[in-house]
Design a protein around this motif. Structure first.
Motif, PDB file in Angstrom:
ATOM      1  N   MET A  76       4.299  -3.935 -11.739  1.00  0.00           N
ATOM      2  CA  MET A  76       3.280  -4.692 -11.037  1.00  0.00           C
ATOM      3  C   MET A  76       2.759  -3.857  -9.863  1.00  0.00           C
ATOM      4  SD  MET A  76       3.732  -8.444  -9.483  1.00  0.00           S
ATOM      5  CE  MET A  76       2.402  -9.268  -8.759  1.00  0.00           C
ATOM      6  N   THR A  77       1.448  -3.794  -9.717  1.00  0.00           N
ATOM      7  CA  THR A  77       0.861  -3.007  -8.638  1.00  0.00           C
ATOM      8  C   THR A  77       0.687  -3.867  -7.389  1.00  0.00           C
ATOM      9  OG1 THR A  77      -1.383  -3.531  -9.318  1.00  0.00           O
ATOM     10  CG2 THR A  77      -0.391  -1.565 -10.291  1.00  0.00           C
ATOM     11  N   ALA A  78       0.641  -3.191  -6.272  1.00  0.00           N
ATOM     12  CA  ALA A  78       0.430  -3.897  -5.005  1.00  0.00           C
ATOM     13  C   ALA A  78      -1.000  -4.410  -4.955  1.00  0.00           C
ATOM     14  CB  ALA A  78       0.697  -2.950  -3.845  1.00  0.00           C
ATOM     15  N   PRO A  79      -1.209  -5.566  -4.331  1.00  0.00           N
ATOM     16  CA  PRO A  79      -2.579  -6.093  -4.235  1.00  0.00           C
ATOM     17  C   PRO A  79      -3.457  -5.183  -3.373  1.00  0.00           C
ATOM     18  CG  PRO A  79      -1.019  -7.513  -3.063  1.00  0.00           C
ATOM     19  CD  PRO A  79      -0.228  -6.442  -3.720  1.00  0.00           C
ATOM     20  N   SER A  80      -4.727  -5.134  -3.708  1.00  0.00           N
ATOM     21  CA  SER A  80      -5.672  -4.313  -2.943  1.00  0.00           C
ATOM     22  C   SER A  80      -6.006  -5.001  -1.624  1.00  0.00           C
ATOM     23  CB  SER A  80      -6.953  -4.097  -3.753  1.00  0.00           C
ATOM     24  OG  SER A  80      -7.679  -5.313  -3.840  1.00  0.00           O
ATOM     25  N   ARG A  81      -6.616  -4.258  -0.731  1.00  0.00           N
ATOM     26  CA  ARG A  81      -7.051  -4.829   0.548  1.00  0.00           C
ATOM     27  C   ARG A  81      -8.022  -5.978   0.326  1.00  0.00           C
ATOM     28  NH1 ARG A  81      -9.068  -0.117   4.376  1.00  0.00           N
ATOM     29  NH2 ARG A  81      -9.749  -1.957   5.484  1.00  0.00           N
ATOM     30  N   THR A  82      -8.900  -5.838  -0.648  1.00  0.00           N
ATOM     31  CA  THR A  82      -9.872  -6.875  -0.945  1.00  0.00           C
ATOM     32  C   THR A  82      -9.172  -8.144  -1.424  1.00  0.00           C
ATOM     33  OG1 THR A  82     -11.489  -5.195  -1.542  1.00  0.00           O
ATOM     34  CG2 THR A  82     -11.927  -7.435  -2.312  1.00  0.00           C
ATOM     35  N   GLU A  83      -8.184  -7.989  -2.283  1.00  0.00           N
ATOM     36  CA  GLU A  83      -7.435  -9.147  -2.775  1.00  0.00           C
ATOM     37  C   GLU A  83      -6.679  -9.835  -1.636  1.00  0.00           C
ATOM     38  OE1 GLU A  83      -6.455  -7.762  -7.336  1.00  0.00           O
ATOM     39  OE2 GLU A  83      -5.193  -7.015  -5.716  1.00  0.00           O
ATOM     40  N   LEU A  84      -6.061  -9.038  -0.762  1.00  0.00           N
ATOM     41  CA  LEU A  84      -5.339  -9.614   0.369  1.00  0.00           C
ATOM     42  C   LEU A  84      -6.295 -10.347   1.304  1.00  0.00           C
ATOM     43  CD1 LEU A  84      -2.907  -6.678   1.171  1.00  0.00           C
ATOM     44  CD2 LEU A  84      -2.281  -8.903   0.232  1.00  0.00           C
ATOM     45  N   ALA A  85      -7.437  -9.739   1.587  1.00  0.00           N
ATOM     46  CA  ALA A  85      -8.403 -10.320   2.522  1.00  0.00           C
ATOM     47  C   ALA A  85      -9.070 -11.568   1.955  1.00  0.00           C
ATOM     48  CB  ALA A  85      -9.460  -9.287   2.893  1.00  0.00           C
ATOM     49  N   SER A  86      -9.113 -11.695   0.639  1.00  0.00           N
ATOM     50  CA  SER A  86      -9.789 -12.843   0.043  1.00  0.00           C
ATOM     51  C   SER A  86      -8.955 -14.121   0.104  1.00  0.00           C
ATOM     52  CB  SER A  86     -10.162 -12.538  -1.411  1.00  0.00           C
ATOM     53  OG  SER A  86      -8.989 -12.420  -2.194  1.00  0.00           O
ATOM     54  N   THR A  87      -7.682 -14.014   0.478  1.00  0.00           N
ATOM     55  CA  THR A  87      -6.844 -15.202   0.602  1.00  0.00           C
ATOM     56  C   THR A  87      -7.063 -15.797   1.981  1.00  0.00           C
ATOM     57  OG1 THR A  87      -5.193 -14.205  -0.836  1.00  0.00           O
ATOM     58  CG2 THR A  87      -4.494 -16.071   0.488  1.00  0.00           C
ATOM     59  N   TRP A  88      -7.706 -16.962   2.017  1.00  0.00           N
ATOM     60  CA  TRP A  88      -7.992 -17.609   3.300  1.00  0.00           C
ATOM     61  C   TRP A  88      -7.617 -19.072   3.242  1.00  0.00           C
ATOM     62  CZ3 TRP A  88      -8.673 -15.510   7.769  1.00  0.00           C
ATOM     63  CH2 TRP A  88      -9.038 -16.317   8.839  1.00  0.00           C
ATOM     64  N   PRO A  89      -6.852 -19.575   4.155  1.00  0.00           N
ATOM     65  CA  PRO A  89      -6.162 -18.844   5.212  1.00  0.00           C
ATOM     66  C   PRO A  89      -4.993 -18.050   4.644  1.00  0.00           C
ATOM     67  CG  PRO A  89      -5.533 -21.155   5.292  1.00  0.00           C
ATOM     68  CD  PRO A  89      -6.574 -21.010   4.206  1.00  0.00           C
ATOM     69  N   PRO A  90      -4.643 -16.951   5.304  1.00  0.00           N
ATOM     70  CA  PRO A  90      -3.560 -16.125   4.779  1.00  0.00           C
ATOM     71  C   PRO A  90      -2.226 -16.868   4.814  1.00  0.00           C
ATOM     72  CG  PRO A  90      -4.313 -15.292   6.897  1.00  0.00           C
ATOM     73  CD  PRO A  90      -5.211 -16.412   6.525  1.00  0.00           C
ATOM     74  N   THR A  91      -1.442 -16.656   3.810  1.00  0.00           N
ATOM     75  CA  THR A  91      -0.110 -17.249   3.758  1.00  0.00           C
ATOM     76  C   THR A  91       0.902 -16.235   4.254  1.00  0.00           C
ATOM     77  OG1 THR A  91       0.281 -16.444   1.523  1.00  0.00           O
ATOM     78  CG2 THR A  91      -0.765 -18.621   1.727  1.00  0.00           C
ATOM     79  N   ALA A  92       2.130 -16.684   4.464  1.00  0.00           N
ATOM     80  CA  ALA A  92       3.193 -15.772   4.909  1.00  0.00           C
ATOM     81  C   ALA A  92       3.414 -14.671   3.878  1.00  0.00           C
ATOM     82  CB  ALA A  92       4.483 -16.548   5.163  1.00  0.00           C
ATOM     83  N   ALA A  93       3.330 -15.011   2.598  1.00  0.00           N
ATOM     84  CA  ALA A  93       3.531 -14.021   1.545  1.00  0.00           C
ATOM     85  C   ALA A  93       2.421 -12.963   1.565  1.00  0.00           C
ATOM     86  CB  ALA A  93       3.578 -14.709   0.186  1.00  0.00           C
ATOM     87  N   VAL A  94       1.189 -13.395   1.789  1.00  0.00           N
ATOM     88  CA  VAL A  94       0.070 -12.448   1.844  1.00  0.00           C
ATOM     89  C   VAL A  94       0.207 -11.538   3.065  1.00  0.00           C
ATOM     90  CG1 VAL A  94      -2.441 -12.262   2.154  1.00  0.00           C
ATOM     91  CG2 VAL A  94      -1.497 -13.900   0.532  1.00  0.00           C
ATOM     92  N   ALA A  95       0.575 -12.113   4.198  1.00  0.00           N
ATOM     93  CA  ALA A  95       0.764 -11.302   5.401  1.00  0.00           C
ATOM     94  C   ALA A  95       1.865 -10.273   5.192  1.00  0.00           C
ATOM     95  CB  ALA A  95       1.092 -12.195   6.598  1.00  0.00           C
ATOM     96  N   LYS A  96       2.951 -10.676   4.567  1.00  0.00           N
ATOM     97  CA  LYS A  96       4.058  -9.750   4.292  1.00  0.00           C
ATOM     98  C   LYS A  96       3.597  -8.650   3.333  1.00  0.00           C
ATOM     99  CE  LYS A  96       8.881  -9.583   2.962  1.00  0.00           C
ATOM    100  NZ  LYS A  96      10.053 -10.343   2.522  1.00  0.00           N
ATOM    101  N   ALA A  97       2.830  -9.030   2.302  1.00  0.00           N
ATOM    102  CA  ALA A  97       2.325  -8.039   1.349  1.00  0.00           C
ATOM    103  C   ALA A  97       1.385  -7.050   2.025  1.00  0.00           C
ATOM    104  CB  ALA A  97       1.607  -8.742   0.196  1.00  0.00           C
ATOM    105  N   ALA A  98       0.705  -7.487   3.081  1.00  0.00           N
ATOM    106  CA  ALA A  98      -0.207  -6.607   3.818  1.00  0.00           C
ATOM    107  C   ALA A  98       0.537  -5.710   4.808  1.00  0.00           C
ATOM    108  CB  ALA A  98      -1.251  -7.438   4.550  1.00  0.00           C
ATOM    109  N   GLY A  99       1.857  -5.933   4.946  1.00  0.00           N
ATOM    110  CA  GLY A  99       2.650  -5.068   5.814  1.00  0.00           C
ATOM    111  C   GLY A  99       2.937  -5.640   7.190  1.00  0.00           C
ATOM    112  N   HIS A 100       2.652  -6.917   7.390  1.00  0.00           N
ATOM    113  CA  HIS A 100       2.893  -7.541   8.686  1.00  0.00           C
ATOM    114  C   HIS A 100       4.281  -8.156   8.734  1.00  0.00           C
ATOM    115  CE1 HIS A 100      -1.217  -7.150  10.150  1.00  0.00           C
ATOM    116  NE2 HIS A 100      -1.585  -7.394   8.904  1.00  0.00           N
TER     117      HIS A 100
END
Length: 89
Positions: A1-25
């Motif tokens: 499984m590949t890591a989500p792209s920046r566009t995919e991460l940014a398209s999740t609104w509002p961001p969830t804890a899982a999305v924030a973690k996947a983005a490196g936060h």
């Protein structure tokens, strides 16, 4: 499984804890996040945060890492009196 792209991460609104973690936060309080942003703005120089004159910045009152509008701070009449008197001078 590949890591989500920046566009995919940014398209999740509002961001969830899982999305924030996947983005490196990492998980942190809002006050810590504000302090980190102030450090970023001041090139990681804590002394510059204290000396910050960008009073129009919405984060400026929070730059010390404390919340200035807590009920205990709002009830302290000495701070308001000191500021008002020094402003008039």
């Amino acid at each position: 499984m590949t890591a989500p792209s920046r566009t995919e991460l940014a398209s999740t609104w509002p961001p969830t804890a899982a999305v924030a973690k996947a983005a490196g936060h990492k998980q942190m309080s809002p006050m810590k996040a504000i302090r980190e942003k102030c450090l970023d703005c001041c090139c990681n120089q804590p002394s510059e945060i204290r000396a910050c004159e960008t009073v129009k910045c919405p984060l400026w009152p929070f730059r010390s890492g404390t919340h200035p509008y807590t009920s205990a701070r709002m009830k302290n009449p000495l701070q308001e009196t000191d500021f008002t008197e020094s402003e008039a001078a």
